[in-house]
Write an enzyme that holds these catalytic residues in place. Structure first.
Site, PDB file in Angstrom:
ATOM      1  N   SER A 223     -38.705  12.372 -28.826  1.00 28.31           N
ATOM      2  CA  SER A 223     -39.426  11.765 -27.711  1.00 28.31           C
ATOM      3  C   SER A 223     -38.463  11.387 -26.583  1.00 28.31           C
ATOM      4  CB  SER A 223     -40.228  10.560 -28.219  1.00 28.31           C
ATOM      5  OG  SER A 223     -41.206  10.167 -27.287  1.00 28.31           O
TER       6      SER A 223
ATOM      7  N   ASP B  15     -45.951  14.047 -30.269  1.00 25.62           N
ATOM      8  CA  ASP B  15     -44.711  13.267 -30.317  1.00 25.62           C
ATOM      9  C   ASP B  15     -44.047  13.329 -31.694  1.00 25.62           C
ATOM     10  OD1 ASP B  15     -42.936  10.822 -30.470  1.00 25.62           O
ATOM     11  OD2 ASP B  15     -43.674  10.622 -28.423  1.00 25.62           O
TER      12      ASP B  15
END
Length: 592
Positions: free
Chosen positions: A342, A457
């Site tokens: 991320s 993510d």
């Protein structure tokens, strides 16, 4: 021969007569590099002892779980239990073993009762337990390295010598060329392997350099632990040579490395993928000939001393990563491999491009403050936020450049909803990796690959991908964890009845008013939920850190508070600088 058997733990207590009996009963067997000594499922009718060379043990599922070197036994588990082979054992270089058949062993036991099946069976059971529970081996460098060129190209003048110089900082290497071969020793002979065995004992690492002589070149490929391929990045013809066709299958992917050299550091890196596609190496490195630091970096990789950084996700909190990286660089600690999830993938990807920490923080401010990349709402069908500004900013700043063309090694991690697994980005456009790794579920739409995989993510499954880094390279890793990974309790003074109604929410949004009582936002809930999902992985990851850094993050800072990023980065820089002074492991990672 007796000395060979006495070095085996199971035989260490035998008297001289018993050891001599083993010597008389065993026979020497040469094994070519790449050949199998035993195969899974075969009858275990012989016990082996490695005299010279090296073997690796591979389970049926493909995992390599052990290496076996000189003085170690092979196949004792199945031999003493009377079963079949439980794994493949393959020579990683030309080797010699002593074979003790079942009949020969039984005769020795009858003559010398002290060699008892019960004792060796106990040892075997201990090894069986270890093998059944074994994990895939972490990356580690070999001691003997074969250096050959790709596509029938040549080596730049002094190239092998510069590799040796880089390795000298991590132990005395020895470069061996065809001119060093003693007269009368034929490459395709047992004597060649014995000569190399003697050389191996004389240095910490041996580099065998190809010479364009087919017999020599094939022999060094068969007698090495690792294969180092060297190629000119901009050479038009990149098809595998006949030597490569012979050598590459001899090595596991984990033991293959490619160096792509170019004349000048200022030259843009392009076209790496065409060299990688047919060679299936584990890592590759870009080496400009006018940059000594790039040779030093390769030396760290080849000696198992490469420095990695593993960067956690956390939105704007990830600006702390930049300060950490700045402190490392300012204090002479080189970074050889970037990996992250991320926000960690975004920061690591920027630095792997060659941006400085100062340039990276300015880029973040431009994207998220001035361009408001994550501020535009949309009709909540696919996501809450409209990703178009964000996507355009990523395309402009991270570009379509293949990850393989970055000057530094890099990986990003996302979660594959199509396969319910971790997805590791090592190839493809860099901006795709950053976008997929940071696709907060419900906040941003997922990223869809060309193959149709749905990626969100990486924090859903692996917010601190230390295991991936350990499998990618040997050497120490700095792990940077953020506040959301620390595992602290999250409590608020607000009560459930403070939840605002639709009318209150509308009025507060229109008049830009803050709620009187703090209540978790959807962004906070989602980010916290992802950490809960990967909590066990986070705990395991933190335990694997060689150096764990948890820079201070203000309690009131949220994951979209990019306007606080510069101050957070500076606080993390100061924090890390102090840790470098205090932490001996960090000091040991400094460039030499």
């Amino acid at each position: 021969m007796a000395n060979d058997f006495s070095q085996v733990e199971a035989f260490a207590g035998l008297d001289e007569a018993a050891l001599q009996a083993l010597q008389n009963a065993a026979k020497a067997v040469p094994i070519k590099g790449g050949d199998y000594l035993v195969r899974y499922g075969e009858e275990a009718d012989a016990l082996f002892l490695v005299l010279t060379g090296r073997f690796y043990v591979q389970l049926p599922n493909g995992r390599v779980v052990a290496e076996i070197g000189a003085g170690e036994p092979v196949g004792e588990l199945a031999f003493f239990s009377g079963g079949t082979r439980t794994a493949d054992v393959r020579a990683s270089r030309d080797s010699t073993v002593y074979e003790l058949s079942r009949d020969a062993y039984d005769g020795v036991v009858a003559e010398h009762p002290k060699i008892a099946d019960g004792i060796l069976a106990a040892v075997s059971e201990r090894l069986a337990i270890a093998t059944r529970s074994a994990q895939a081996m972490e990356a580690k460098p070999g001691k003997v390295l074969a250096l050959i060129t790709s596509a029938n190209t040549g080596l730049p003048e002094g190239f092998a010598e510069r590799i040796c110089v880089a390795l000298q900082h991590h132990g005395e290497p020895r470069m061996v060329t065809i001119a060093d071969k003693p007269a009368g020793i034929v490459p395709d002979s047992e004597g060649f392997g014995r000569w190399l065995g003697e050389l191996e004992r004389s240095a910490k690492r041996i580099i065998l350099v190809a010479a364009g002589d087919p017999e020599w070149d094939r022999a060094i490929a068969r007698n090495s632990d690792d294969l180092l391929l060297v190629a000119p990045l901009f050479e038009e013809e990149c098809a595998r040579s006949e030597l490569e066709d012979y050598a590459i299958p001899l090595f596991l992917r984990a033991n293959r490395t490619l160096i792509l050299w170019r004349e000048r550091e200022a030259q843009e890196i392009t076209g790496s993928g065409r060299w990688l596609d047919s060679r299936n190496v584990k890592t590759h490195h870009h080496v400009p000939l006018d940059c000594d630091a790039s040779f030093a970096r390769v030396g760290r990789f080849l000696s198992g001393k490469a420095n990695g950084v593993v960067l956690a996700g956390g939105g704007a909190l990830g600006c702390a990563h930049i300060g950490v990286m700045q402190a490392l660089v300012e204090n002479g600690i080189p970074i050889d491999f970037y990996g992250g999830t991320s926000a960690g993938a975004a920061m690591g990807g920027a630095l792997a491009q060659g941006l400085t920490p100062e340039q990276t923080i300015l880029q973040m401010e431009e994207m998220f403050i001035r361009k408001k990349a994550m501020r535009r709402m949309t009709i909540p069908v696919h996501s809450i936020l409209d990703p178009r500004v964000f996507d355009e900013e990523l395309k402009e700043r991270y570009t379509e450049k293949d990850i393989a063309d970055l000057p530094y090694n890099f990986f990003g991690v996302s979660t594959n909803l199509s396969t319910n697994s971790v997805y590791v980005h090592r190839r493809g456009p860099l901006w795709h990796a950053v976008r997929a790794s940071g696709s907060l579920p419900t906040i941003l739409p997922p990223f869809i690959t060309e193959e149709g995989d749905i990626l969100v993510d990486g924090g859903v499954l692996d917010n601190i991908p230390v295991t991936i880094m350990r499998e990618a390279k040997a050497g120490p890793n700095v792990v940077v964890s953020l506040r959301s990974d620390a595992g602290e309790d999250w409590r608020l003074e607000t009560k459930y009845h403070h939840l605002r109604t639709r009318g209150q929410l509308l009025r507060d949004v229109l008049f830009r008013r803050k709620a009187k009582q703090e209540f978790p936002s959807i962004v906070e809930i989602m980010s916290r939920s992802m950490v809960v999902s990967s909590a066990s992985a986070v705990r395991e990851s933190l335990s694997q850190a060689d150096v764990l850094l948890v820079p201070p993050v203000p309690e009131t800072m949220k994951i979209l508070d990019w306007h606080l990023g510069k101050d957070l980065s500076e606080a993390a820089r100061v924090f890390t600088t102090q840790r470098i002074i205090e932490n001996l492991k960090l000091a040991d990672m400094k460039a030499v």
